[in-house]
Motif scaffolding. Structure first.
Motif, PDB file in Angstrom:
ATOM      1  N   ASN A 192       0.830  -1.193   0.000  1.00 12.72           N
ATOM      2  CA  ASN A 192       0.000   0.000   0.000  1.00 12.72           C
ATOM      3  C   ASN A 192       0.862   1.239   0.000  1.00 12.72           C
ATOM      4  OD1 ASN A 192      -1.820   2.045   0.402  1.00 12.72           O
ATOM      5  ND2 ASN A 192      -2.879   1.045   2.107  1.00 12.72           N
ATOM      6  N   ARG A 193       0.801   2.040  -1.040  1.00  8.77           N
ATOM      7  CA  ARG A 193       1.650   3.204  -1.174  1.00  8.77           C
ATOM      8  C   ARG A 193       1.130   4.401  -0.398  1.00  8.77           C
ATOM      9  NH1 ARG A 193       5.045   3.182  -5.807  1.00  8.77           N
ATOM     10  NH2 ARG A 193       4.922   1.257  -6.995  1.00  8.77           N
ATOM     11  N   ASP A 194      -0.104   4.356   0.089  1.00 10.86           N
ATOM     12  CA  ASP A 194      -0.723   5.541   0.656  1.00 10.86           C
ATOM     13  C   ASP A 194      -0.532   5.669   2.162  1.00 10.86           C
ATOM     14  OD1 ASP A 194      -3.428   4.906  -1.596  1.00 10.86           O
ATOM     15  OD2 ASP A 194      -1.716   6.228  -1.880  1.00 10.86           O
ATOM     16  N   ASN A 195      -0.357   4.560   2.865  1.00  8.84           N
ATOM     17  CA  ASN A 195      -0.253   4.583   4.316  1.00  8.84           C
ATOM     18  C   ASN A 195       1.212   4.519   4.728  1.00  8.84           C
ATOM     19  OD1 ASN A 195      -0.431   4.281   7.045  1.00  8.84           O
ATOM     20  ND2 ASN A 195      -1.804   2.528   7.006  1.00  8.84           N
ATOM     21  N   HIS A 196       1.728   5.644   5.292  1.00  3.15           N
ATOM     22  CA  HIS A 196       3.123   5.711   5.696  1.00  3.15           C
ATOM     23  C   HIS A 196       3.245   6.240   7.111  1.00  3.15           C
ATOM     24  CE1 HIS A 196       4.694   4.688   1.725  1.00  3.15           C
ATOM     25  NE2 HIS A 196       3.779   5.488   1.225  1.00  3.15           N
ATOM     26  N   THR A 197       2.360   5.817   7.980  1.00  2.52           N
ATOM     27  CA  THR A 197       2.421   6.194   9.382  1.00  2.52           C
ATOM     28  C   THR A 197       2.836   4.996  10.220  1.00  2.52           C
ATOM     29  OG1 THR A 197       0.663   7.835   9.074  1.00  2.52           O
ATOM     30  CG2 THR A 197       1.122   7.129  11.332  1.00  2.52           C
ATOM     31  N   ALA A 198       3.901   5.143  11.007  1.00  7.64           N
ATOM     32  CA  ALA A 198       4.398   4.039  11.831  1.00  7.64           C
ATOM     33  C   ALA A 198       3.584   3.980  13.124  1.00  7.64           C
ATOM     34  CB  ALA A 198       5.878   4.227  12.125  1.00  7.64           C
ATOM     35  N   LYS A 257      12.104  -5.360  18.494  1.00  3.46           N
ATOM     36  CA  LYS A 257      10.917  -4.540  18.692  1.00  3.46           C
ATOM     37  C   LYS A 257      10.760  -3.670  17.455  1.00  3.46           C
ATOM     38  CE  LYS A 257       8.808  -0.956  21.573  1.00  3.46           C
ATOM     39  NZ  LYS A 257       8.980  -0.070  22.765  1.00  3.46           N
ATOM     40  N   ILE A 258       9.645  -3.836  16.767  1.00  2.00           N
ATOM     41  CA  ILE A 258       9.458  -3.221  15.458  1.00  2.00           C
ATOM     42  C   ILE A 258       8.341  -2.187  15.521  1.00  2.00           C
ATOM     43  CG2 ILE A 258       8.901  -3.667  13.033  1.00  2.00           C
ATOM     44  CD1 ILE A 258       9.685  -6.738  14.130  1.00  2.00           C
ATOM     45  N   ARG A 259       8.638  -1.012  15.037  1.00  2.00           N
ATOM     46  CA  ARG A 259       7.629   0.033  14.883  1.00  2.00           C
ATOM     47  C   ARG A 259       7.454   0.257  13.385  1.00  2.00           C
ATOM     48  NH1 ARG A 259       3.533   2.178  18.064  1.00  2.00           N
ATOM     49  NH2 ARG A 259       3.071   4.312  17.401  1.00  2.00           N
ATOM     50  N   THR A 260       6.248  -0.037  12.877  1.00  2.00           N
ATOM     51  CA  THR A 260       6.026   0.008  11.441  1.00  2.00           C
ATOM     52  C   THR A 260       4.588   0.440  11.161  1.00  2.00           C
ATOM     53  OG1 THR A 260       6.252  -1.285   9.388  1.00  2.00           O
ATOM     54  CG2 THR A 260       5.367  -2.442  11.314  1.00  2.00           C
ATOM     55  N   ASP A 261       4.155   0.346   9.911  1.00  2.00           N
ATOM     56  CA  ASP A 261       2.788   0.742   9.562  1.00  2.00           C
ATOM     57  C   ASP A 261       1.889  -0.484   9.502  1.00  2.00           C
ATOM     58  OD1 ASP A 261       3.585  -0.488   7.249  1.00  2.00           O
ATOM     59  OD2 ASP A 261       3.186   1.206   5.934  1.00  2.00           O
ATOM     60  N   SER A 275       8.329   7.931  13.087  1.00  2.00           N
ATOM     61  CA  SER A 275       9.230   7.267  12.150  1.00  2.00           C
ATOM     62  C   SER A 275       9.336   5.782  12.483  1.00  2.00           C
ATOM     63  CB  SER A 275      10.619   7.902  12.210  1.00  2.00           C
ATOM     64  OG  SER A 275      10.578   9.257  11.838  1.00  2.00           O
ATOM     65  N   PRO A 276       9.504   4.937  11.494  1.00  2.00           N
ATOM     66  CA  PRO A 276       9.639   3.497  11.746  1.00  2.00           C
ATOM     67  C   PRO A 276      11.034   3.162  12.264  1.00  2.00           C
ATOM     68  CG  PRO A 276       9.897   3.930   9.429  1.00  2.00           C
ATOM     69  CD  PRO A 276       9.565   5.256  10.059  1.00  2.00           C
TER      70      PRO A 276
END
Length: 256
Positions: free
Chosen positions: A27-33, A75-79, A111-112
């Protein structure tokens, strides 16, 4: 190690025994971590001599231990699409750990990152290419090669040579039995309680070397320099800033 970004089809492979986890979204539209995950990888290291690490943003903590296994806690922070890659694979007598975000544009909001705690056999050599984030390495009885972009670095209790190239951030090296070669862009650098020769090519920031039995060679751009209790000293260029030198037991040469 050169990092490249590719758009690839969606697939998921989870194999904790061999240490392979992929999560890639399209998905190119969602870029919030806004998603936090925890993953664990494990790999038998009985026949391995080196661990290579390619990491992006996030904290990296490596601890040597009396073990025959490489254990990775992430520990992963991603979208929501989970645009990251986390893999641990064996190739011949080496292992490769990759931890990076897959971004097809800019991120908004948080940020991720991928924070890593890696427990390894202390006899493994390490070759690390890191993007950003603090790094801590301890209790390794082999050589360490580290190419870091930004973030603080703390390395201690090492029996082996250290080759370090850093962009920015403070650096602390202590209790090192081996030669040390540091190329540093900016940030304070402190080296203490070491044996072996030390070579420093420093851009800017305060430089301190204390209690080493080896010869210290310095090529410095700017910032104060303090060298105390060294086996020898060669200052190629002291740049701008104060210079304090004491208790040099061997040959000493101070350039401009």
């Amino acid at each position: 190690m050169k990092k490249t970004l590719k758009l690839i089809p969606l697939f998921t492979c989870l194999t904790l025994i061999t240490g392979c986890v992929y999560h890639v979204g399209g998905n190119r539209d969602n870029h919030t971590a806004n998603v936090t995950l925890n993953e664990t990888l494990e790999l038998d290291a009985t026949a391995l001599s080196q661990l290579n690490i390619d990491a992006g943003a996030g904290y990296l903590n490596i601890i040597g231990s009396d073990t025959n296994t490489i254990m990775v806690e992430a520990k992963i922070r991603t979208d929501e699409e989970r645009r990251y890659t986390l893999t641990l694979k064996k190739s011949g007598n080496q292992a490769m750990l990759v931890a990076e975000q897959k971004s097809y544009g800019s991120w908004s909001g948080s940020s991720p990152y991928i924070d890593l705690t890696v427990t390894v056999p202390k006899t493994l050599a390490l070759d690390i290419d890191d993007g950003s984030g603090d790094i801590s390495i301890s209790r390794i009885n082999n050589s360490i090669t580290l190419d870091d972009g930004s973030g603080s670095i703390e390395i201690s209790k090492i029996n082996g040579d250290i080759q370090l190239q850093d962009g920015s951030g403070w650096i602390t090296l202590e209790n090192i039995n081996g030669n040390i070669n540091v190329e540093d862009g900016s940030g304070d650098l402190t080296i203490s309680n070491t044996s072996g020769n030390i070579y420093i090519d420093d851009g800017s920031g305060q430089l301190t070397v204390l209690n080493t039995s080896g010869k210290v060679t310095v090529d410095d751009g700017s910032g104060d320099i303090t060298i105390e209790n060294a086996g020898g000293l060669n200052i190629i260029e002291s740049g701008s800033g104060g210079l304090k030198v004491s208790n040099i037991s061997g040959q000493m040469n101070i350039g401009s």
